[in-house]
Write a protein that holds these residues in place. Structure first.
Motif, PDB file in Angstrom:
ATOM      1  N   TYR A  70      93.813  51.399  -4.978  1.00  0.00           N
ATOM      2  CA  TYR A  70      93.118  52.776  -4.867  1.00  0.00           C
ATOM      3  C   TYR A  70      92.958  53.297  -6.210  1.00  0.00           C
ATOM      4  CZ  TYR A  70      93.506  57.880  -4.213  1.00  0.00           C
ATOM      5  OH  TYR A  70      93.348  59.225  -4.067  1.00  0.00           O
ATOM      6  N   GLY A  71      93.782  53.047  -7.405  1.00  0.00           N
ATOM      7  CA  GLY A  71      93.630  53.382  -8.578  1.00  0.00           C
ATOM      8  C   GLY A  71      92.374  52.830  -9.057  1.00  0.00           C
ATOM      9  N   GLY A  72      92.333  51.388  -8.705  1.00  0.00           N
ATOM     10  CA  GLY A  72      91.181  50.584  -9.458  1.00  0.00           C
ATOM     11  C   GLY A  72      89.867  50.980  -8.956  1.00  0.00           C
ATOM     12  N   ALA A  73      89.725  51.370  -7.288  1.00  0.00           N
ATOM     13  CA  ALA A  73      88.549  51.684  -6.846  1.00  0.00           C
ATOM     14  C   ALA A  73      88.240  53.235  -7.179  1.00  0.00           C
ATOM     15  CB  ALA A  73      88.714  51.665  -5.398  1.00  0.00           C
ATOM     16  N   VAL A  74      89.134  53.904  -7.053  1.00  0.00           N
ATOM     17  CA  VAL A  74      88.693  55.264  -7.552  1.00  0.00           C
ATOM     18  C   VAL A  74      88.229  55.258  -9.081  1.00  0.00           C
ATOM     19  CG1 VAL A  74      89.669  57.695  -7.795  1.00  0.00           C
ATOM     20  CG2 VAL A  74      90.103  56.233  -5.826  1.00  0.00           C
ATOM     21  N   GLY A  75      88.995  54.744  -9.829  1.00  0.00           N
ATOM     22  CA  GLY A  75      88.685  54.651 -11.234  1.00  0.00           C
ATOM     23  C   GLY A  75      87.089  54.043 -11.533  1.00  0.00           C
ATOM     24  N   ALA A  76      86.869  52.920 -10.778  1.00  0.00           N
ATOM     25  CA  ALA A  76      85.446  52.454 -10.899  1.00  0.00           C
ATOM     26  C   ALA A  76      84.599  53.420  -9.991  1.00  0.00           C
ATOM     27  CB  ALA A  76      85.472  51.052 -10.188  1.00  0.00           C
ATOM     28  N   ALA A  77      84.770  53.695  -9.299  1.00  0.00           N
ATOM     29  CA  ALA A  77      83.639  54.645  -8.614  1.00  0.00           C
ATOM     30  C   ALA A  77      83.586  55.956  -9.366  1.00  0.00           C
ATOM     31  CB  ALA A  77      84.192  55.217  -7.355  1.00  0.00           C
ATOM     32  N   LEU A  78      84.550  56.613  -9.984  1.00  0.00           N
ATOM     33  CA  LEU A  78      84.272  57.858 -10.941  1.00  0.00           C
ATOM     34  C   LEU A  78      83.593  57.740 -12.164  1.00  0.00           C
ATOM     35  CD1 LEU A  78      87.563  59.999 -10.302  1.00  0.00           C
ATOM     36  CD2 LEU A  78      85.534  59.898  -8.901  1.00  0.00           C
ATOM     37  N   THR A  79      84.056  56.485 -12.830  1.00  0.00           N
ATOM     38  CA  THR A  79      83.390  55.846 -14.024  1.00  0.00           C
ATOM     39  C   THR A  79      82.144  55.648 -13.896  1.00  0.00           C
ATOM     40  OG1 THR A  79      85.622  55.031 -14.951  1.00  0.00           O
ATOM     41  CG2 THR A  79      83.662  54.353 -15.841  1.00  0.00           C
ATOM     42  N   ILE A  80      81.556  54.938 -13.031  1.00  0.00           N
ATOM     43  CA  ILE A  80      80.113  54.617 -12.785  1.00  0.00           C
ATOM     44  C   ILE A  80      79.455  55.914 -12.402  1.00  0.00           C
ATOM     45  CG2 ILE A  80      78.769  53.303 -11.276  1.00  0.00           C
ATOM     46  CD1 ILE A  80      80.582  51.207 -11.037  1.00  0.00           C
ATOM     47  N   ALA A  81      80.004  56.746 -11.342  1.00  0.00           N
ATOM     48  CA  ALA A  81      79.219  57.759 -11.001  1.00  0.00           C
ATOM     49  C   ALA A  81      78.971  58.753 -12.157  1.00  0.00           C
ATOM     50  CB  ALA A  81      80.083  58.610 -10.035  1.00  0.00           C
ATOM     51  N   TYR A  82      80.114  59.099 -13.013  1.00  0.00           N
ATOM     52  CA  TYR A  82      79.936  60.130 -14.124  1.00  0.00           C
ATOM     53  C   TYR A  82      79.074  59.426 -15.250  1.00  0.00           C
ATOM     54  CZ  TYR A  82      81.018  62.667 -18.290  1.00  0.00           C
ATOM     55  OH  TYR A  82      81.103  63.515 -19.130  1.00  0.00           O
ATOM     56  N   GLY A  83      78.991  58.019 -15.462  1.00  0.00           N
ATOM     57  CA  GLY A  83      78.216  57.445 -16.485  1.00  0.00           C
ATOM     58  C   GLY A  83      76.784  57.589 -15.966  1.00  0.00           C
ATOM     59  N   LEU A  84      76.308  57.415 -14.792  1.00  0.00           N
ATOM     60  CA  LEU A  84      75.068  57.334 -14.300  1.00  0.00           C
ATOM     61  C   LEU A  84      74.509  58.630 -14.239  1.00  0.00           C
ATOM     62  CD1 LEU A  84      75.056  54.624 -11.630  1.00  0.00           C
ATOM     63  CD2 LEU A  84      74.169  54.470 -13.580  1.00  0.00           C
ATOM     64  N   SER A  85      75.400  59.814 -13.547  1.00  0.00           N
ATOM     65  CA  SER A  85      74.827  61.005 -13.348  1.00  0.00           C
ATOM     66  C   SER A  85      74.699  61.593 -14.768  1.00  0.00           C
ATOM     67  CB  SER A  85      75.894  61.679 -12.580  1.00  0.00           C
ATOM     68  OG  SER A  85      77.031  61.947 -13.224  1.00  0.00           O
ATOM     69  N   THR A  86      75.516  61.314 -15.576  1.00  0.00           N
ATOM     70  CA  THR A  86      75.222  62.207 -17.054  1.00  0.00           C
ATOM     71  C   THR A  86      74.023  61.318 -17.770  1.00  0.00           C
ATOM     72  OG1 THR A  86      77.596  62.357 -17.151  1.00  0.00           O
ATOM     73  CG2 THR A  86      76.339  62.390 -19.270  1.00  0.00           C
ATOM     74  N   THR A 108      77.497  52.934  -7.222  1.00  0.00           N
ATOM     75  CA  THR A 108      78.727  53.327  -7.372  1.00  0.00           C
ATOM     76  C   THR A 108      79.712  52.825  -6.301  1.00  0.00           C
ATOM     77  OG1 THR A 108      78.337  55.383  -8.224  1.00  0.00           O
ATOM     78  CG2 THR A 108      80.423  55.190  -7.373  1.00  0.00           C
ATOM     79  N   CYS A 109      79.277  52.762  -4.946  1.00  0.00           N
ATOM     80  CA  CYS A 109      79.901  52.369  -3.825  1.00  0.00           C
ATOM     81  C   CYS A 109      79.951  50.806  -3.699  1.00  0.00           C
ATOM     82  CB  CYS A 109      79.207  52.871  -2.655  1.00  0.00           C
ATOM     83  SG  CYS A 109      79.815  54.478  -2.475  1.00  0.00           S
ATOM     84  N   ILE A 110      78.938  50.100  -3.989  1.00  0.00           N
ATOM     85  CA  ILE A 110      79.080  48.724  -4.403  1.00  0.00           C
ATOM     86  C   ILE A 110      80.324  48.065  -5.043  1.00  0.00           C
ATOM     87  CG2 ILE A 110      77.915  46.489  -5.062  1.00  0.00           C
ATOM     88  CD1 ILE A 110      75.305  47.905  -4.041  1.00  0.00           C
ATOM     89  N   ALA A 111      80.250  48.675  -6.457  1.00  0.00           N
ATOM     90  CA  ALA A 111      81.433  48.152  -7.260  1.00  0.00           C
ATOM     91  C   ALA A 111      82.576  48.625  -6.781  1.00  0.00           C
ATOM     92  CB  ALA A 111      80.995  48.886  -8.650  1.00  0.00           C
ATOM     93  N   ALA A 112      82.917  49.794  -6.362  1.00  0.00           N
ATOM     94  CA  ALA A 112      84.257  50.313  -5.906  1.00  0.00           C
ATOM     95  C   ALA A 112      84.641  49.765  -4.550  1.00  0.00           C
ATOM     96  CB  ALA A 112      84.095  52.298  -5.875  1.00  0.00           C
ATOM     97  N   SER A 113      83.769  49.930  -3.555  1.00  0.00           N
ATOM     98  CA  SER A 113      84.207  49.299  -2.444  1.00  0.00           C
ATOM     99  C   SER A 113      84.735  47.654  -2.441  1.00  0.00           C
ATOM    100  CB  SER A 113      82.966  49.403  -1.404  1.00  0.00           C
ATOM    101  OG  SER A 113      82.795  50.762  -1.090  1.00  0.00           O
ATOM    102  N   CYS A 114      83.933  47.124  -3.290  1.00  0.00           N
ATOM    103  CA  CYS A 114      84.270  45.703  -3.645  1.00  0.00           C
ATOM    104  C   CYS A 114      85.366  45.497  -4.208  1.00  0.00           C
ATOM    105  CB  CYS A 114      83.052  44.890  -4.152  1.00  0.00           C
ATOM    106  SG  CYS A 114      81.678  44.679  -3.141  1.00  0.00           S
ATOM    107  N   LEU A 115      85.665  46.270  -5.096  1.00  0.00           N
ATOM    108  CA  LEU A 115      86.928  46.005  -5.831  1.00  0.00           C
ATOM    109  C   LEU A 115      88.042  46.555  -5.185  1.00  0.00           C
ATOM    110  CD1 LEU A 115      88.324  45.673  -8.652  1.00  0.00           C
ATOM    111  CD2 LEU A 115      87.940  48.265  -9.271  1.00  0.00           C
ATOM    112  N   ASN A 116      88.088  47.699  -4.661  1.00  0.00           N
ATOM    113  CA  ASN A 116      88.754  48.104  -3.673  1.00  0.00           C
ATOM    114  C   ASN A 116      89.313  47.169  -2.526  1.00  0.00           C
ATOM    115  OD1 ASN A 116      90.294  49.731  -1.595  1.00  0.00           O
ATOM    116  ND2 ASN A 116      89.210  51.548  -1.926  1.00  0.00           N
TER     117      ASN A 116
END
Length: 249
Positions: A70-86, A108-116
């Motif tokens: 949970y922590g790894g997927a959420v962290g990956a998703a939020l990091t990628i989403a924040y970096g790309l959107s910014t 975002t979802c490819i990276a986070a879902s695979c890691l999750n």
């Protein structure tokens, strides 16, 4: 649905589209960074539970592993989403940035879902999975294969990546077509309903396609397994060349 576990409806594969579909729509139509981050968090929270309940329950799962996933997927998703959107908002004009933002959910979802998925299912590789013959009879006295488990986990991770393309690429790509974009610009009220319809349809067809491409039961050559499984024979004493195992969903 895993036969070893009672799965709540929101976390069954049969409930994935109706319960996760609205979250996918929200991610695609998000225009601000805080909104995108919030819906990524909701999405990965549900994905962690979907992966947990649809794992191969013959392998144990600790609360620590679930928390790590949970922590790894959420962290990956939020990091990628924040970096790309910014980065998008910083480098593109507002109107162009808004169009590009609809595609942020895909990577975002490819990276986070695979890691999750990988973190939740990784213990299966350590403990192994039972192997069976073509009729479902457990072989090798119930000994488990780590190599077969690795194939199963990798196939499940690949299925999660596959699923993101019809869900998060096709709807925004269709909405970006000049005739469609012009129609939505002239009638803004139809934008959200149309995007919702497209996402639910693509998700609805993409999920069974992902399961069909990566079925729940896989086969593997005995020669590709650990040496202890070489030389397996059937009830008639004939060598077994191919065995089967359940990979989960």
């Amino acid at each position: 649905m895993n036969e070893d576990t009672i799965v709540p409806e929101p976390f069954r594969m049969s409930g994935y589209v109706p319960f996760n579909g609205p979250v996918c729509v929200a991610m695609i139509v998000s225009k601000s960074t805080p909104t995108l981050l919030f819906w990524n968090w909701v999405n990965q929270s549900q994905n962690a539970l979907v992966n947990y309940f649809n794992r191969n329950a013959s392998s144990p799962m600790t609360n620590e592993t679930l928390a790590m996933s949970y922590g790894g997927a959420v962290g990956a998703a939020l990091t990628i989403a924040y970096g790309l959107s910014t980065g998008i908002k910083r480098n593109f004009a507002p109107a162009q940035a808004a169009r590009i933002m609809t595609f942020v959910a895909l990577p975002t979802c490819i990276a986070a879902s695979c890691l999750n998925c990988y973190i939740v299912r990784r213990p299966e590789i350590v403990t192994g999975v039972p192997i069976t013959d073509s009729e479902g009879n457990i072989l090798a006295g119930g000994r488990k294969s780590n190599i077969a488990a690795g194939y199963g986990v990798n196939a499940t991770v690949a299925s999660r990546a596959f699923l993101q393309f019809p869900t998060f690429f096709l709807p925004p790509a269709f909405m970006a077509l000049p005739p469609v974009a012009a129609m939505v610009a002239a009638n803004p009220a139809i934008g959200l309903p149309l995007s919702t319809f497209l996402t639910m349809i693509c998700f609805g067809f993409g999920l069974p396609a992902a399961i069909a491409v990566f079925p729940t039961e896989l086969d593997v050559k005995v020669s590709d397994l650990e040496p202890e499984f070489h030389g397996l024979v059937d009830q008639d004493g004939k060598p077994i060349e191919t065995v089967y195992f359940y990979k989960g969903l």
